[in-house]
Design an enzyme around this catalytic site. Structure first.
Site, mmCIF file in Angstrom:
data_model
loop_
_atom_site.group_PDB
_atom_site.id
_atom_site.type_symbol
_atom_site.label_atom_id
_atom_site.label_comp_id
_atom_site.label_asym_id
_atom_site.label_seq_id
_atom_site.Cartn_x
_atom_site.Cartn_y
_atom_site.Cartn_z
ATOM 1 C CB SER A 174 -2.713 -8.380 -1.581
ATOM 2 O OG SER A 174 -2.495 -6.991 -1.431
ATOM 3 C CE1 TYR A 187 -3.202 -8.761 4.047
ATOM 4 C CE2 TYR A 187 -2.034 -7.328 2.506
ATOM 5 C CZ TYR A 187 -3.176 -8.020 2.873
ATOM 6 O OH TYR A 187 -4.295 -7.972 2.073
#
Length: 283
Positions: A174, A187
């Site tokens: 990400s 995350y």
């Protein structure tokens, strides 16, 4: 292990694409050219979002697909229909990739159905926004790491005996790994682990002719964000901070997964592609 229907999530994850408005754009944008003809791919999180777009594009390019998902039977059935509408075969496999035994089941069922594994796409993930690090519970911390990085280890371990020369592994990291994210501490930490895992696994397998790469999407319109705790206010401006001023669509990310899975990227391993709306990350 409890049935996945009984699993407790702090948010409404992973979320139903069938209930999302507006609908994410998963449709492949161009005719297939046989770049994955005869291949078999396992795609985790393939019921919706980026995973569905990848499954659809891989099928258009000639691959049969094992659709791995957690809970959303209706979304998984729709992805299966999409793959079959491209003239390819698909199976759906329901369960929690954070459980090692389930990952072994995924590989066993794929081999039973198709006899081989050529591509492993580790796409499934979860996120839980928290403004204060003290609000991250031990359960949430363990759950996020279990899904986002442990599941990748488990699936690669299970698939490894079946991955031959020419096979490809594509992981989903990400933009938060490169930029950080003040409200996605756990995350973004898993995404940093995924990038390190990608580079290290590449070094481990490249001598066997198995390539390992990753894709680091920016803000993409999928169920992960509205169902992952984002406020209505944040959703109204979702993606507007990118240089392109908008969120991306799943079918704008899927081609990166295709490129890394096919022979077009035969001289690439240990690398990360960045479909993120123009954000410069220097990584």
């Amino acid at each position: 292990m409890a049935d996945t229907d009984e699993m407790i999530h702090e948010d409404a994850l992973p979320g139903h694409e069938s209930r999302l408005e507006p609908k994410p754009e998963w449709q492949p944008r161009y005719p297939g050219s046989g770049r994955l003809a005869g291949k078999v791919a396992i795609v985790t999180g393939a019921d919706s979002g980026i995973g569905r777009a990848v499954a659809a594009l891989y099928a258009r390019e000639g691959a049969d697909i094992a659709i791995v998902y957690l809970l959303e039977d209706d979304d998984a059935a729709e992805t299966k229909r999409i793959v079959e509408s491209e003239g390819r075969k698909a199976i759906t496999i329901r369960g929690d990739i954070g459980e090692k035994r389930f990952s072994e089941t995924v590989v066993a069922k794929t081999i039973e159905a198709f006899g081989r594994i050529d591509i492993l796409v580790n796409n499934a993930g979860e996120q839980h926004p928290d403004k204060d690090i003290r609000d991250i519970t031990e359960e949430q911390l363990r759950r996020t790491f279990q899904t986002n990085i442990f599941g990748m280890f488990f699936l690669v371990q299970a698939a490894r005996p079946h991955l031959k020369t020419g096979a490809a592994i594509v992981n989903c990291t990400s933009v938060t790994m490169y930029q950080g994210s003040k409200e996605l501490l756990d995350y973004s930490s898993t995404k940093g682990a995924i990038t390190a895992f990608t580079r290290s696994l590449s070094e481990n397998l490249v001598g066997e002719g198995i390539r390992v790469n990753a894709v680091a999407p920016g803000p993409i319109w999928t169920p992960l964000n509205p169902c992952g705790g984002a406020t209505p206010e944040k959703l109204e401006t979702f993606g507007e901070s990118t240089p392109m001023g908008r969120p991306g669509q799943p079918n704008e990310v899927a081609p990166a997964f295709l490129f890394l899975a096919c022979e077009d990227s035969s001289y690439m391993s240990g690398q990360v592609l960045h479909p993120n709306g123009g954000t410069i990350v220097n990584g």
